[in-house]
Each structure stands twice: as structure tokens, then as C-alpha cells.
Design a protein around this motif. Sequence first.
Motif, short mmCIF file in Angstrom:
data_model
loop_
_atom_site.label_atom_id
_atom_site.label_comp_id
_atom_site.label_asym_id
_atom_site.label_seq_id
_atom_site.Cartn_x
_atom_site.Cartn_y
_atom_site.Cartn_z
N ASP A 104 0.48 -1.35 0.23
CA ASP A 104 -0.60 0.09 -0.22
C ASP A 104 1.12 0.88 -0.17
O ASP A 104 0.12 1.82 -0.33
N ALA A 105 2.13 1.29 0.55
CA ALA A 105 2.62 2.37 0.61
C ALA A 105 4.57 2.03 0.99
O ALA A 105 4.66 0.91 2.15
N VAL A 106 5.45 3.00 0.81
CA VAL A 106 6.69 2.85 0.72
C VAL A 106 6.66 4.60 1.90
O VAL A 106 7.09 5.46 1.23
N MET A 107 7.85 3.75 2.92
CA MET A 107 8.60 5.06 3.56
C MET A 107 9.78 4.71 2.94
O MET A 107 10.59 3.67 3.69
N ILE A 108 10.39 6.00 3.35
CA ILE A 108 12.15 6.11 2.93
C ILE A 108 12.86 7.12 3.85
O ILE A 108 12.34 8.45 3.79
N GLY A 109 13.84 6.41 4.28
CA GLY A 109 14.55 6.86 5.53
C GLY A 109 15.89 7.59 4.26
O GLY A 109 16.94 6.23 4.13
N THR A 110 16.25 8.86 4.28
CA THR A 110 17.20 8.70 2.91
C THR A 110 18.79 9.69 3.49
O THR A 110 18.04 10.84 4.63
N THR A 111 19.84 9.31 4.17
CA THR A 111 21.25 10.79 4.20
C THR A 111 21.51 11.38 3.30
O THR A 111 22.19 12.34 3.70
N HIS A 112 20.50 11.45 2.07
CA HIS A 112 21.20 12.13 0.69
C HIS A 112 21.70 13.44 1.62
O HIS A 112 22.57 14.02 1.05
N PHE A 113 20.52 14.32 1.36
CA PHE A 113 20.69 15.45 2.09
C PHE A 113 21.41 16.38 3.11
O PHE A 113 22.31 16.98 2.80
N THR A 114 21.55 15.11 4.16
CA THR A 114 23.32 15.37 5.34
C THR A 114 24.03 15.64 4.65
O THR A 114 25.27 15.97 4.84
N ASN A 115 23.86 14.49 3.50
CA ASN A 115 25.54 14.39 2.79
C ASN A 115 26.57 15.11 2.41
O ASN A 115 27.33 15.35 2.29
N ALA A 116 24.66 15.64 1.74
CA ALA A 116 25.72 16.77 0.67
C ALA A 116 25.93 18.01 1.20
O ALA A 116 27.22 18.57 1.28
N VAL A 117 24.88 18.44 2.15
CA VAL A 117 25.73 20.04 2.85
C VAL A 117 27.04 19.02 3.83
O VAL A 117 28.03 19.93 3.65
N VAL A 118 27.36 18.14 4.34
CA VAL A 118 28.89 17.35 4.80
C VAL A 118 30.16 17.75 4.21
O VAL A 118 31.08 18.16 3.76
N GLU A 119 29.17 16.92 2.73
CA GLU A 119 30.06 16.33 1.70
C GLU A 119 30.92 18.00 1.41
O GLU A 119 31.49 17.79 0.17
N ARG A 120 29.52 18.73 0.77
CA ARG A 120 29.59 20.22 0.50
C ARG A 120 29.65 19.68 -1.88
O ARG A 120 30.48 20.40 -2.26
N ALA A 121 29.06 19.50 -1.70
CA ALA A 121 28.42 18.50 -2.85
C ALA A 121 26.97 18.26 -3.22
O ALA A 121 26.36 18.59 -2.52
N ARG A 122 26.91 18.15 -4.66
CA ARG A 122 25.48 18.25 -5.41
C ARG A 122 25.17 18.99 -4.59
O ARG A 122 23.49 19.14 -4.58
N LEU A 123 24.68 20.15 -4.74
CA LEU A 123 24.45 21.59 -3.97
C LEU A 123 23.68 22.90 -5.63
O LEU A 123 25.08 22.87 -6.17
N ASP A 124 23.34 23.11 -4.91
CA ASP A 124 23.01 23.91 -6.38
C ASP A 124 23.64 25.80 -5.79
O ASP A 124 23.19 25.86 -4.81
N ARG A 125 23.33 26.56 -7.24
CA ARG A 125 24.39 27.78 -6.50
C ARG A 125 22.90 28.30 -6.23
O ARG A 125 21.63 28.41 -7.11
N ILE A 126 22.70 29.29 -4.70
CA ILE A 126 21.71 29.28 -4.40
C ILE A 126 21.26 31.12 -5.01
O ILE A 126 22.64 32.21 -4.77
N ALA A 127 20.72 31.82 -4.07
CA ALA A 127 20.26 33.63 -4.58
C ALA A 127 19.06 33.93 -2.95
O ALA A 127 18.80 33.29 -2.49
N ALA A 128 20.43 34.96 -2.14
CA ALA A 128 20.03 34.87 -1.24
C ALA A 128 19.56 36.85 -1.00
O ALA A 128 19.84 37.54 -1.35
N ILE A 129 18.02 37.02 -0.48
CA ILE A 129 17.37 38.06 -0.93
C ILE A 129 17.03 38.46 0.70
O ILE A 129 15.93 37.71 1.28
N ARG A 130 17.66 39.26 1.45
CA ARG A 130 17.09 39.23 2.98
C ARG A 130 16.41 40.33 3.16
O ARG A 130 17.06 42.17 2.31
N ILE A 131 14.71 40.72 3.52
CA ILE A 131 14.23 42.12 3.84
C ILE A 131 14.67 42.26 5.06
O ILE A 131 13.45 42.10 5.93
N ALA A 132 15.54 43.21 5.10
CA ALA A 132 15.56 43.55 6.21
C ALA A 132 16.49 44.84 6.68
O ALA A 132 17.07 45.71 7.87
#
Length: 524
Positions: A58-86
Motif C-alpha cells: 500500500d505504501a513505501v516509506m524511505i529514510g535517506t541520508t542524501h541531504f545531510t551528506n550533501a551538506v557535509v560533503e559540500r557536493a551536489r548543491l545548487d547555486r543559490i540567491a539570498a534575498i534578505r528583507i531587513a
Amino acid sequence: MKRIGIDVGGTNTDAVLIDGEKVLSAIKFPTTSDVMQGVVNAIGHVVASQAPGSAPVDAVMIGTTHFTNAVVERARLDRIAAIRIAMPAGASLPPMVDWPDELRDAVDPLTFMVHGGHEYDGRPLVPLARDEVRDAAMKIRDAGVDSVGITALFSPLTAECELEAAEIVRSVIPNARITLSHTLGRIGLLERENVTLLNAALQGLGRKTIDAFKDALKQAGIDAPFYLTQNDGTVVLADVAAANPVYSFASGPTNSMRGAAFLTGLKEAMVIDVGGTTSDVGCLVGGFPREANNVVEVGGVRTLFRMPDLLPMALGGGTIIDPDTRKIGPRSVGYRITEKALVFGGDTLTTTDVAVAAGLVEIGDRDRVKHLDKALVADLLKRVEAMVEDGVDRMKTSAEGVQLIAVGGGAFLIPEKLKGASEVLRVEHAGVANALGAAMAQVSGEVDQVFSGMSREKAIAEAERIARARAVEAGASPDTIVTLDTEDIPIAYLPGDARRVRVRVVGDIAFMKDEQKRVAGALR
């Protein structure tokens, strides 16, 4: 209802098939370099024992470390734009000022600070500078960037500036992926902005990961909705998770904690999840992981949002031991344990080798560790015991002994008796508690924001309405939603009977396709 729970860790991939609360099959094997093929193999193992003509999954539930690993490894990240309204108040510390240099370089940000935002009492700081936002959007478009994070001063109090800025950006960049800080973080500009920008950097990976999981399920012959597990021990529809990947940062340990609660029936206890590389110590409160109320660092970045209160330790089944200095960790052989550990014919002394030599577990070839000095083995086990006792002591909130549930593939490292623990509990299927926690998870909705200009009762009612709507959007069946906890704190220095209200609700998954269609229609 039949469900498959999968937890993809850095060392092992675990999977279970359950029907209701009955465990039909379970498997644990080393994570492969091709993670998606590992998911296919895991599903194949757990469904292989099903008789022909059995009810479908009926359903599949998946836990993954993909996103944490990407931050820790500094890999597979998009170039970003930051807009601060302050501006003009928030000019002293620019966006990402406290990020590690290598992580900031990995996302190569475009940053813009524009006039606008609100005061702590809800009054406009200055009017939103729409022309400045539009100018920033055009520069972002010209640079070819489509991942944007927008943060406004005190937006958890009122999100007007962020919402209006998002409309302006979309008018210039129709396909932009936009993250608004008030949907993720709490009051605290820098920490809220940090998690917003991390989310923006991960949204591309989130989409690719979800698509890859869909292909893996199709390859495995599974035609069922699938969900990703979240930091609070619940699940969310995969397509919703793709937009907010930061909510899955700590899903592995929280899956194990929910699995521990399911296996023992306990709602109040301490859990230690011993993996191949690390151990995580956490506390169950009402059957869910205790939430952190302070700043949590992710990959060296300070964040303040929905994260579990966990203590990670460099102790796992693959942790490397220096036989000369008797130092344990922090390095681990990870998923290569079947190649590197002594009991498997390797040349690296690990905690698993010590446990086998001591007779705590039967893994590999015990003859390969018979040469280990008994005094060395005993001393190393005492050092492991001291590490665990220190972790338990640091996580306790009182001097009383607590029940400690040991789960994870390396749970054999946890001694039978520990200072500070009234009892050490071991249960069947503890090795795949993370996959069980994923399979048994419910869907949550949460709101944490400041309300003003209304009574306490109306503020709580409005918060509950928003939380329920978020749960439904995440895949919960509306009729099953219950309030898990409610907290409101009056804010004396704000006018209009202002108060911070936090509400969390949980509900069962809307399995039926017609119900999911009905829910989707209600959200439109």
C-alpha cells in the motif's frame, strides 16, 4: 495495510515489510555505491517471501541520508540567491556570514539586502522596497540562478514581506524554486536564514532524489505512493519532501527512535541507535523524539528549526581502533566493514572485532580474532562502556535511572548494565528498528509562530487549523488527525495580546487513492 520501510544509511541499507503491526520480513545489508540499486535489492528481498496473489504493497516509506551528506560533503548543491528583507536594521552581518568557507564556495551565492521587514511588535520597519526586490530578481535571472531563499525580519510574526517578494521574483523568474524562511525557521534572523538557504541549495537534489526513488520503486515492481521520513519521526509525501529537504536531515536516528517505541511499547525512554559509523542518543517523549529547543549545527551551519534533540557519538560497529594507543574512533570503515574488519579477513581492528573476540556477537570468523589479548579486549570494552555512560548522562534531565533501548546493527556494543540506566532493553528486530520506524510512521503538521490581535483561544484554534492543513497536505487522512502537543507563551512586550503558539498534530496516512485525490482537491 502492507507497508515497506527502508532506511538508507552510510553503512547499511535496512528494509522491512509489515502488515498492520506484524513484521513479515526484514533484511539488512551493506549500502552499495549505487544507492538506488541497493533500494531495489532491498525491496526484492523483503517481498520475495510473499506468496503469489498476496495483497499488494500500500505504501513505501524511505529514510535517506542524501541531504545531510550533501551538506557535509559540500557536493551536489545548487547555486543559490539570498534575498534578505531587513534593511536598514539588518546590514551589519551579511547572509551566510557564519558559514564555513568551503560550503559558501560550494553554493556560490548571490546575495541581496533590501529595505523592508517588521519590528518585534509587528509594525513595519520600513515599507518593502519592491523595486529593489525586482532589481535583485532580474540579476538572479540574468545569472541563471533559479534557487532563491527569501528571509524577512520577524517574518514568523508576519510573513507579508516574504510573500510579496516571492510574487515579484516569480513574475521575473516563473520557474524559480523559492524557499520562504517563515515556513521553516523560528525567530532568530541568522539561524532562520541559514536553514532557508540550505533548503534552497538542496531543492534540486531533492527533486532528483525523489525521481530516482520513483524509478527504483518502478524497477522493483512496486506501484504505491511513497513517503520520505522527517526529523520529527513522521513521514511526508515524497513530492512535498522534495520542496523541503531540510526536514529529512535527521530522519535516520528518528526512524530508529520511533522503531524502538513500536518494538517496546514505551513512550517515555532513552534510545541509543548504534550504526556502523556513529551512535545517536535521544529521548522518547510521548512516543516521539524529544525536540531540540536550541541551535543545531548542520555541516557547520547554525540552524534553528524542527530538529530532534540528539547526541551523536563516534561509536559504531565499524569504528576503527588503534591497537597501540587503544583510541576508539572517530574514523570508521563504514560500509566496507565486510572487507576491512579482521573477522572478515581484513587488516583493520574495529569494534566489531572486539565484540566478536569477547563473545558478544557471532559475526564473521571468530578464529581471526583469537590472537587479540584478553586484557586489551576487556580494556576496550570498558572504554566503550564509559563512552555510552557519558552519552546517557549528558542526555538525561534528572538524576533518576532511565530505561535505555538499544537498537541498530551495532547494538551488541551496549553493555547489559550501565550507570544512569535502570534497565537496558533489547528487542527482536532491533537491528532494523530504523526501517520499522519508517514503516510505522504517521504524518505530521506543525506550526510555530506569533499570533496577535486575537484571544488565546482563537490563536490556538488558528494554529491548530494551520497545523491540520499542513498535515493533510503532507498526506494525512483528515479524519485521523489528533493534536500531539500544544504550547503557547504570552509575549509581554508585544501589543495586541501577542503570543507564540506551537501546535503539532499527527494523523494516519491516507492510503486510498480516492482519498488522496479528495485531499488534493480540497487543497486546491
